[in-house]
Design an enzyme around this catalytic site. Structure first.
Site, PDB file in Angstrom:
ATOM      1  N   ASP A 222       0.827  -1.205   0.000  1.00 24.70           N
ATOM      2  CA  ASP A 222       0.000   0.000   0.000  1.00 24.70           C
ATOM      3  C   ASP A 222       0.870   1.268   0.000  1.00 24.70           C
ATOM      4  O   ASP A 222       0.611   2.227  -0.732  1.00 24.70           O
ATOM      5  CB  ASP A 222      -0.908  -0.036   1.242  1.00 24.70           C
ATOM      6  N   LYS A 226       1.482   4.328  -3.033  1.00 21.28           N
ATOM      7  CA  LYS A 226       1.454   5.782  -2.846  1.00 21.28           C
ATOM      8  C   LYS A 226       2.766   6.418  -3.333  1.00 21.28           C
ATOM      9  O   LYS A 226       2.761   7.476  -3.958  1.00 21.28           O
ATOM     10  CB  LYS A 226       1.199   6.114  -1.374  1.00 21.28           C
TER      11      LYS A 226
END
Ligand code: NAD
Length: 363
Positions: A222, A226
């Site tokens: 995750d 980003k």
């Protein structure tokens, strides 16, 4: 008379429900535009009509749950929205890769998109290029503020820095609310009070800070997604979120255990390793944190554990907050820092709603 803008929404989960309530209040306040919800779907159900009749916002959640209509397949949805003859904004409140893969088809047909979904911008570099080409071609608009840092103004900030001619040299930060919470509790700057690593992970799960299977947070993907997004805006052609070093905090031996519960049950076997990492930092008067960084000049992107002085803003983070530091030519050695809640339905939906406002202002 007020011009009409149609809104289509996919996803009505944690973020989606908060967005619906923000949309209801926005629609009631909007003077010069009439916002009309013409399509809404989850993975199982949908509400829409061939005549694009408005779906009442005050009762949409119950209308959706009692609906017997199935969602339109994505190519059909593109045709349905494009055929309305009215300016349309698609709000993607899912984490679906399939929907992300279809963004070029929507954008090319003039349908604008706002979304907190990371998948389109952190997938293959080809998809990234296709999306921006399709947007040009279709004259459509696209905003995804909440895909990095939820409601925090992270994407808009890097875009502003780059587009005004500043040079971003380095970006560094804590990009995961889960990782923030885990390390702020496991290795507090006060030096005492941090519990065993496995106990902190179990506590974070109990408090709802982790995914149902904590490995989905601990694998670092995750955060890698980003960083992929930010690195691309900083000008690096990052191929994918797996094309740079990402440290996973899942012990090798537990990568393939069947369930999240079994993972948690066996995690104590590895507490000694994490204790060592913590002690090593302590010896240097530092604390360990899970960070992502982008060094633009050397084109290095990486995600993993790093040690920080107790006085460093990354060490001093609280709760499950995110922090993102932008080092640029203009800001010199004192970075521009953005800090605050990086998850949660209401703040994430705020990122989506403010994106919608930007689109509405240009339609
Ligand atoms: P959720 O799992 O609660 O809700 C997802 C919704 O999308 C559900 O209604 C589901 O039915 C629907 N959906 C999923 N796949 C679909 C498909 N193929 N077609 C139609 N509908 C589909 O998720 P959430 O927490 O609301 O998160 C939504 C998005 O926001 C995700 O991309 C997430 O990464 C992002 N985000 C969430 C947070 C947060 O704090 N929850 C923070 C930042 C970003």
């Amino acid at each position: 008379s007020a011009r009409q803008v149609n809104i289509a929404i996919i996803g009505a989960g944690g973020v989606g429900k908060c967005f619906l309530s923000q949309l209801e209040s926005l629609a009631a306040r909007r003077q010069n535009q009439k916002l009309v919800l013409t399509y809404i779907a989850t993975s199982k159900k949908a509400v829409y009509s061939d005549s694009y009749s408005p779906i009442a916002l005050d009762s949409v959640v119950s209308t959706l749950s009692s609906s017997s209509q199935a969602p339109l397949a994505l190519p059909k949805l593109v045709d349905y929205l494009a055929a309305s003859g009215t300016k349309t904004v698609l709000v993607d409140n899912t984490s679906s890769q399939d929907i992300a893969d279809a963004y070029p088809s929507f954008l090319r047909r003039g349908i604008s998109i706002v979304t907190p979904n990371k998948k389109a911008f952190s997938g293959s570099y080809k998809l990234w290029q296709d999306i921006f080409a399709a947007k040009e071609e279709g004259g459509s608009l696209l905003y995804h503020e909440a895909s990095c840092g939820a409601g925090l103004p992270v994407i808009s900030t890097i875009k502003d820095l780059v587009e005004t001619g500043d040079e971003v040299t380095k970006i560094e930060g804590v990009f995961s609310g889960t990782m923030s919470f885990l390390f702020n509790s496991f290795a507090p700057t006060s030096g005492s009070g941090g519990g065993k690593w496995s106990a902190e992970v179990a506590k974070a799960k109990e408090l709802g800070y982790t995914e149902p299977d904590p490995r989905d947070d601990l694998n670092g993907l995750d955060v890698a997604r980003k960083l992929t997004i930010l690195a691309r805006y900083a000008g690096l052609e990052v191929e994918s979120p797996t094309s740079f070093p990402v440290q996973s905090l899942i012990p090798k031996q537990l990568e393939s255990v069947a369930s999240g519960d079994e993972f948690l049950a066996r995690l104590p076997e590895f507490d000694a390793e994490m204790e060592e990492v913590k002690a090593e930092a302590q010896k240097e008067g530092k604390v360990v944190r899970f960070v992502g960084s982008i060094d633009v000049a050397s084109k290095q992107v990486k995600v993993g554990l790093e040690k920080f002085d107790l006085s460093h803003p990354i060490a001093a983070l609280k709760g499950s907050d995110n922090i993102i530091s932008f080092y640029t030519k203009r800001y010199g050695s004192n970075p521009l820092i953005i800090q605050g809640a990086g998850a949660g339905g209401d703040v994430t939906a705020m990122g989506v709603t403010s994106d919608l406002l930007k689109v509405l202002a240009q339609l």
